[in-house]
Scaffold this motif. Structure first.
Motif, short mmCIF file in Angstrom:
data_model
loop_
_atom_site.label_atom_id
_atom_site.label_comp_id
_atom_site.label_asym_id
_atom_site.label_seq_id
_atom_site.Cartn_x
_atom_site.Cartn_y
_atom_site.Cartn_z
N PHE A 256 66.89 29.40 32.24
CA PHE A 256 66.84 27.96 32.48
C PHE A 256 65.61 27.35 31.80
N LYS A 257 65.70 26.07 31.51
CA LYS A 257 64.52 25.27 31.24
C LYS A 257 64.02 24.75 32.57
N VAL A 258 62.71 24.74 32.78
CA VAL A 258 62.14 24.38 34.08
C VAL A 258 61.04 23.35 33.88
N ALA A 259 61.00 22.37 34.77
CA ALA A 259 59.95 21.35 34.78
C ALA A 259 59.24 21.37 36.13
N VAL A 260 57.94 21.18 36.11
CA VAL A 260 57.13 21.16 37.33
C VAL A 260 56.19 19.96 37.27
N ILE A 261 56.10 19.25 38.38
CA ILE A 261 55.16 18.12 38.51
C ILE A 261 54.13 18.47 39.57
N THR B 216 58.02 22.97 31.22
CA THR B 216 57.40 21.67 31.00
C THR B 216 56.57 21.32 32.23
N ALA B 217 55.30 21.05 32.04
CA ALA B 217 54.39 20.74 33.15
C ALA B 217 53.92 19.29 33.02
N VAL B 218 54.04 18.54 34.11
CA VAL B 218 53.64 17.14 34.14
C VAL B 218 52.65 16.93 35.28
N VAL B 219 51.53 16.31 34.98
CA VAL B 219 50.57 15.95 36.02
C VAL B 219 51.01 14.64 36.65
N GLY B 220 51.27 14.66 37.95
CA GLY B 220 51.75 13.46 38.62
C GLY B 220 51.81 13.67 40.12
N LEU C 181 58.57 12.63 32.58
CA LEU C 181 59.33 13.87 32.50
C LEU C 181 60.57 13.69 31.63
N LEU C 182 61.31 12.61 31.85
CA LEU C 182 62.53 12.37 31.10
C LEU C 182 62.24 12.18 29.60
N GLN C 183 61.10 11.59 29.30
CA GLN C 183 60.71 11.45 27.90
C GLN C 183 60.52 12.81 27.24
#
Length: 243
Positions: free
Chosen positions: A30-35, A58-62, A77-79
């Motif tokens: 999977f592709k994984v994103a974490v905020i 993908t890591a997002v500070v938020g 994140l969507l960007q």
């Protein structure tokens, strides 16, 4: 849709439970994103996952506990990833033992409820619309069993906060009975730890991550509560029940 085409947002993915889930999802392709509000924890998560999967993280500070900031984090994140196909919500904390209620302040109770309930609600409100109308999508809540009993003296506010999370999940199952998205809950009635901090009866966060990743991968149950009381339940309750 193959695993490589799916993007799983793991809310709370930088924590003990969440990091096991993130690693397992990445290992399954999977592709994984974490905020997370803490950039340092995101850095540690990146160093924890398998080296050959880091490009898929993908890591997002938020801050997903604030309505305005959650929307900002969603747009950022969507960007970066373009879409979210699945969500795993593993927010909150695993332990609180501040003392009996008469020794606590309203501020203490508010902090517990904000951490265990408000952040779960705010993030659900922000990210649920991304997956709600897709039959190939999933939204999985990870909750604890502390809401059904007092674990030991001094943990009362943990019980109150955890109970509110359980009630919120029940409300969602009953308010959205015909939801196309697969809505499930994994309720953990025991401790979860990393391999170096294991105790008798505890779940290894890597084993729990593998079970949750399998649940997300299969997409063949909905509106189901999977209750895990011991390590053996990861197989009998989640893996086999989900066949």
């Amino acid at each position: 849709m193959s695993n490589s085409d799916r993007v799983v947002l793991v809310l709370g993915g930088a924590g003990t439970v969440g990091s096991g889930i993130v690693k397992a999802l990445l290992d399954k392709g999977f592709k994984v994103a974490v905020i997370s509000r803490d950039g340092g924890r995101l850095d540690r998560l990146r160093s924890f996952v398998s080296p050959n999967t880091r490009d898929n993280l993908t890591a997002v500070v938020g801050n997903v506990g604030s309505e305005q900031e959650a929307e900002q984090a969603k747009q950022q994140l969507l960007q970066q990833v373009g879409k979210v196909t699945d969500v795993v919500s593993s927010l909150g904390f695993s332990w609180w033992q501040g003392g009996p209620p008469h020794t606590q302040s309203l501020k203490d109770l508010h902090w517990v409820i904000e951490t265990l309930l408000f952040s779960t609600f705010v993030s659900w409100k922000a990210f649920f619309p991304l997956v709600r109308d897709e039959s190939s999508s999933t939204y999985t809540f990870i909750t604890g069993g502390a809401g059904e009993k007092l674990l030991m003296p001094g943990t009362g506010f943990l019980t109150v906060g955890a109970a509110s999370s359980l009630a919120f999940c029940q409300v969602l199952r009953e308010e959205y009975p015909e939801l196309p998205c697969k809505l499930n809950q994994v309720k953990i009635d025991t401790g979860v730890a990393t391999p170096d901090r294991m105790a008798p009866g505890y779940l290894n966060h890597l084993d729990l991550g593998e079970a949750v990743a399998t649940l997300v991968e299969r997409r063949n149950t909905s509106h189901t509560v999977f209750t895990v009381n011991c390590p053996a339940d990861l197989k009998t309750v989640i893996l086999e029940k989900n066949l």
